[in-house]
Design an enzyme around this catalytic site. Structure first.
Site, short mmCIF file in Angstrom:
data_model
loop_
_atom_site.label_atom_id
_atom_site.label_comp_id
_atom_site.label_asym_id
_atom_site.label_seq_id
_atom_site.Cartn_x
_atom_site.Cartn_y
_atom_site.Cartn_z
N SER A 232 122.52 132.31 108.35
CA SER A 232 122.37 131.67 109.66
C SER A 232 123.72 131.22 110.21
CB SER A 232 121.37 130.50 109.53
OG SER A 232 120.92 130.09 110.79
N ASP A 327 114.26 139.15 113.24
CA ASP A 327 114.79 137.79 113.28
C ASP A 327 114.58 137.21 114.68
OD1 ASP A 327 116.23 135.43 113.17
OD2 ASP A 327 118.04 136.34 112.32
N HIS A 361 114.06 135.59 109.74
CA HIS A 361 115.38 134.97 109.65
C HIS A 361 115.75 134.51 108.25
CE1 HIS A 361 118.94 132.90 111.08
NE2 HIS A 361 118.53 131.78 110.51
#
Length: 432
Positions: A232, A327, A361
């Site tokens: 991330s 994602d 994600h």
């Protein structure tokens, strides 16, 4: 509860978090239909559970490695389906397991078909984060704070700096599991941990430089080049670490951005990259109450934002880019494409890339509960993370093995290197 039906977890009821455990049921009636359940409580007290319906064979046996689920949390042959399909008992909750000292405890049970169903057998699976002999040492040195994990034995071992996510505090799960697989791993917090500030307004690369030098000084580390793993927001931090700092041999970028995001980046007290910002009005509401935010970041390729792009062509080590195509937090695949094109344009071949079409994600070590949505600290609302549970779980298994192979290949070390390093350290000590 019947004493006849037997539920076994093989090869052992105690295993590492990232290990597959085989679930077998015996002594049922021939062709008997039962429900097999899994239940766990995370560190925040949130209960996660799953269930699946199975039909025993002619001998009254069920083997989740072999037999298909007929319904429930998943269908088909899914040996670890009861683990990844567990869902929270309340909406928008992500499974929290950050403390490496306590196991992830899963209660498996077998029930008669229909309604609540009388329990026929049960077994407890302790999924530990630290293998036997792994050492855990909290680190409070200089400006950085973290935890160092070291495998048993004298080494030498490859070393990895784990940045995990950008959120406050510290997560030990991935670092402790990598140490259990033969790596010296330092996981660091950027804010919100111990005596650190609760929030920050800028990021300084010097912080990570200090952490890398600490890692390289460890006696069990036999290679002067370390690895960096991210996820991330910390993905762009990892890119900057690899591009601006010496001593980084391998970098794993998972579902991040190609630009420095959210906060300006400094090194030696000077700003080296501005922040690519976001427009929270671009988030898309859904019926679930969670939002889709993969389009909130400004376009990094426009003229006014190009200054935030990270000059990854400067990096001396290799990259492993990992992008989930579903994602819903970042447009990770598009950012990965930008980086691949940039490296090729500069004549670089120091990278490999992997895409997962059905993954979301949060690609983490395998066999934890899949998270469809949870609260996002930056957005201030629950968001959808994307992905289809089965595909996401398969991606986690695949990339976890690939990450370990990537680091071992590029950061391998031997006793000769370790001896040479010790001699250099001794000479340096004598000169002081």
């Amino acid at each position: 509860m019947s004493s006849q039906v037997r539920l076994r977890l093989l090869p052992s009821a105690r295993c590492l978090f990232d290990e597959h455990v085989q679930v077998k049921v015996a002594l049922l009636r021939s062709r008997q239909v039962v429900t097999v359940r899994a239940r766990s409580t995370d560190e925040k007290g949130v209960v996660f559970s799953s269930s699946a319906t199975y039909r025993a064979d002619g001998r009254g046996e069920i083997d989740l490695d072999r037999d298909p689920s007929l319904g429930g949390s998943y269908v088909g042959v899914e040996p670890t389906g009861l683990l990844w399909s567990m869902r929270a008992d309340r909406p928008h909750k992500r499974f929290q397991k950050t403390n490496s000292l306590s196991p992830h405890v899963v209660k498996f049970s077998v029930h008669e078909e229909g309604g609540e169903g009388r329990m026929l057998a049960e077994a407890t699976n302790e999924r530990v984060l630290m293998g036997d002999g792994v050492r855990r040492v909290p680190v409070k040195e200089g400006n950085f704070r973290g935890v160092l994990f070291t495998p048993p034995g004298g080494g030498p071992f490859p070393a990895v700096l784990d940045l995990y996510t950008f959120g406050g505090g510290l997560s030990e799960k991935r670092a402790s599991l990598l140490a259990s697989r033969g790596f010296v791993v330092l996981t660091v917090a950027l804010y919100g941990h111990d005596d650190m500030p609760k929030n920050i307004r800028e990021v300084h690369l010097d912080y990570f430089e200090e952490a890398i030098e600490f890692l390289r000084r460890q006696d069990q580390v036999g290679n002067n080049r370390v690895g960096v793993i991210s996820l991330s927001k910390s993905g762009d931090l990892a890119l900057s670490v690899a591009s601006f700092l010496p001593g980084v041999g391998a970098t794993v970028w998972i579902n991040g951005c190609c630009s420095n995001t959210l906060l300006p980046l400094y090194y030696k007290r000077s700003q080296i990259l501005p922040a690519l910002m976001f427009d929270v009005t671009q988030i898309i509401p859904t019926e679930s109450g969670a939002f889709i935010g993969n389009n909130v970041l400004h376009n990094p390729l426009t003229e006014e934002n190009k200054g935030s792009l990270i000059p990854i062509e400067q990096a001396k080590g290799r990259f492993l880019f990992v992008a989930s195509e579903d994602d819903l937090n970042w447009d990770s695949k598009a950012y990965m494409d930008v980086m691949v094109e940039r490296l090729k344009r500069h004549g670089k071949e120091n990278f490999e890339s992997v895409c997962y079409p059905g993954a979301g994600h949060y690609l983490e070590p395998p066999y934890g509960p899949y998270c469809p949505s949870s609260f996002h600290g930056i957005v201030g609302k629950p968001v959808l993370w994307g992905g289809e549970p089965r595909s996401h779980a398969a991606a986690e298994v695949h990339i976890w093995m690939k990450i370990q192979e990537f680091f071992r290949t590029l950061l391998s070390c031997d006793a000769t290197q370790n001896k040479a390093k010790s001699l250099i350290q001794l000479q340096s000590y004598k000169q002081q």
